[in-house]
Design an enzyme around this catalytic site. Structure first.
Site, PDB file in Angstrom:
ATOM      1  N   HIS A 426      48.883 -18.728   1.974  1.00  0.00           N
ATOM      2  CA  HIS A 426      48.352 -18.052   0.838  1.00  0.00           C
ATOM      3  C   HIS A 426      46.991 -18.387   1.020  1.00  0.00           C
ATOM      4  O   HIS A 426      46.350 -18.580  -0.090  1.00  0.00           O
ATOM      5  CB  HIS A 426      48.983 -18.379  -0.239  1.00  0.00           C
ATOM      6  CG  HIS A 426      50.346 -18.259  -0.723  1.00  0.00           C
ATOM      7  ND1 HIS A 426      51.241 -19.098  -1.449  1.00  0.00           N
ATOM      8  CD2 HIS A 426      51.172 -17.199   0.104  1.00  0.00           C
ATOM      9  CE1 HIS A 426      52.340 -18.533  -1.305  1.00  0.00           C
ATOM     10  NE2 HIS A 426      52.480 -17.555  -0.533  1.00  0.00           N
ATOM     11  N   PRO A 427      46.114 -18.084   2.089  1.00  0.00           N
ATOM     12  CA  PRO A 427      44.780 -18.689   2.133  1.00  0.00           C
ATOM     13  C   PRO A 427      43.924 -17.533   1.291  1.00  0.00           C
ATOM     14  O   PRO A 427      44.306 -16.290   1.226  1.00  0.00           O
ATOM     15  CB  PRO A 427      44.240 -18.307   3.373  1.00  0.00           C
ATOM     16  CG  PRO A 427      45.338 -17.389   4.265  1.00  0.00           C
ATOM     17  CD  PRO A 427      46.765 -17.849   3.624  1.00  0.00           C
TER      18      PRO A 427
END
Length: 499
Positions: A426-427
């Site tokens: 989930h950057p």
């Protein structure tokens, strides 16, 4: 597009960029794998399809950081506008949007047991984790329509792909944004081995995600001036925040052996998997219709935290990543769960590795570099263990195997996280929205220091949202589309450009 087919996409060479981080000093210098979608729909074509908006207080915090128009009351209409929720329309959901949001087709008894055990541990049961208050445990929803993965391409582009004002190019890569002075005028792409320039009459919008949007800005001369100069890129706008503020959800896993009734591993192996396949093909039923996690608990790591900062996801199955990259269901009965801090204090960065657009940048996530993240994750592991040791879930479990019941101290659990911990993919945050010195875009998502250029994707998050990031990324797209219309800039006169 079978939901369970996400295992095949995890290291797919055609549909996945298969990125890796640089060595992470806080994780024994390991390089972590970072999948990124390469096909139409981007990462929504390879993700776990979990639909989690985040907590209302996430967006109120964005607003309070100096981003007017981004509070919960402002963004809720955009969440609603995109969805066709199979629960129907109410104050928090809509039923007539383009994107399917659905409940799990089948709910394994162990899922109910997890939620009930969490309730016994003082974690209230939530009927809707997407209504703004995430404090509690409940079922998750998915971007799945009638048993089939629904990507952002399926929902938003496929229905209108025949419009005359829409051109979709595949097999093409973007080199940089083109400028006339400080005005963005188009993009340079490589298509069929040729370099082509495409002009924009009004604006250029980057939606390449938290890993690639900052990379494209750097290649276009927008970023840390000293770093760009080192690579021979002329500096158009010295914005030191480009690629900074990188946030991701670090994940630690708990796994336990289980009774046959508490796990569906055996239903995905041997002859039973063909029965599941037949159920899916004929009726779109069974375990092949499910996303990555069906239930989760959102809890606080300590009383000092204002609202839940941990997500505990539960799955009545387990799998192993083989060295080949293939994902295989384990040949024994087991369950797994994971914990990650949804608002980590650790910050990483993306640095330019080369002026060659074909070379990916260097990803430095700096997981667990802030001691608060270590303490919070350990708290989450202990809460998971407590839930798994509580009835009715405990009746179906037969002993923890990962990290192992003998690992109990803070030091032992920290060692385990450093050796085995991974990320939740989930950057976010690398082109942050705001008005401070590290801001890259303003509250209208316009790149600061230039004109006619916006970034509209998860990279603009000042702080990553509390949970999976696909739903808020789509909301950002909906809100950004309105901003483009509302701020409609004057058209430029186009002139012919040489390829």
């Amino acid at each position: 597009r079978t939901p369970a087919g996400m295992a095949m996409m995890f290291r797919h060479k055609q549909f996945n960029w298969n990125y890796f981080t640089e060595e992470v000093p806080t994780l024994r210098n390991r390089k972590l794998y970072w999948p990124r979608g390469k096909g139409l729909g981007g990462s929504s074509a390879i993700n776990g399809m979990v639909y989690v908006r985040g907590d209302a207080r996430d967006f109120d915090h964005w607003r309070d950081l100096g981003n007017p128009g981004w509070g919960w009351d402002n963004v809720l209409p955009y969440f609603k506008r995109s969805e066709a929720n199979d629960r129907g329309a109410d104050a928090f959901h809509a039923a007539d949007g383009p994107m399917a949001v659905s409940d799990p087709v089948v709910i394994h008894p162990a899922i109910r047991a997890f939620i009930a055990a969490a309730d016994q541990c003082g974690i209230r049961t939530l009927g809707d984790v997407n209504a703004g208050d995430q404090d509690g445990a409940g079922l998750l929803q998915f971007t799945i329509r009638n048993g089939v993965r629904e990507t952002s391409y399926d929902a938003f582009l496929r229905p209108v792909r025949d419009r005359r004002n829409l051109v979709i190019k595949t097999g093409a890569s973007v080199n940089r944004v083109l400028f006339d002075g400080r005005d963005a005028t188009g993009v340079e792409i490589v298509e069929d081995g040729r370099t082509v320039q495409t002009s924009a009459r009004r604006e250029v919008v980057l939606c390449a995600g938290a890993l690639s949007s900052p990379h494209l800005l750097m290649l276009s001369g927008i970023g840390n001036g000293a770093m760009l100069a080192q690579h021979g890129i002329p500096v158009l706008a010295d914005r030191p925040g480009v690629g900074q503020n990188l946030q991701d959800h670090f994940s630690a896993r708990v796994q336990a052996r289980a009774t046959p009734a508490a796990s569906y591993n055996r239903h995905l192996l041997g002859l039973r998997k063909y029965w599941q396949g037949a159920r899916y093909v004929l009726r779109k039923k069974g375990y092949l219709t499910l996303g990555s996690s069906v239930a989760a608990a959102f809890v606080k790591s300590s009383d000092a935290v204002e609202y839940p900062d941990l997500e505990l996801s539960f799955r009545p199955y387990t799998y192993t990543h083989l060295p080949s990259g293939k994902v295989m269901v384990d040949p024994f009965d087991a369950v797994s769960a994971s914990v990650y801090r949804v608002r980590p204090k650790s910050r990483g960065e993306i640095l330019l590795r080369s002026p060659d657009p074909a070379q990916p940048p260097a990803f430095h996530p700096n997981y667990l570099s802030d001691p608060e993240d270590i303490a919070a994750t350990i708290s989450g592991l202990r809460t998971l263990r407590k839930i798994m040791a509580t009835a009715p879930l405990a009746a179906g479990l037969r002993g923890e195997t990962v990290p192992g019941a003998d690992l109990t101290t803070d030091a032992q659990l920290t060692d385990y996280m450093e050796r085995e911990g991974h990320c939740a993919f989930h950057p976010a945050g690398t082109c942050k929205m705001g008005s401070d010195p590290l801001a890259v875009v303003d509250a209208r998502l316009r790149v600061i220091g230039v004109e006619r250029l916006r970034v509209i994707d998860a990279s603009i998050m000042p702080v990553v949202t509390s949970g999976n990031t696909n739903a808020p990324a789509i909301m950002i797209g909906e809100k950004g589309a309105d901003m483009i219309r509302q701020d409609r800039v004057a058209a430029r006169e186009l002139t012919a450009v040489a390829a």
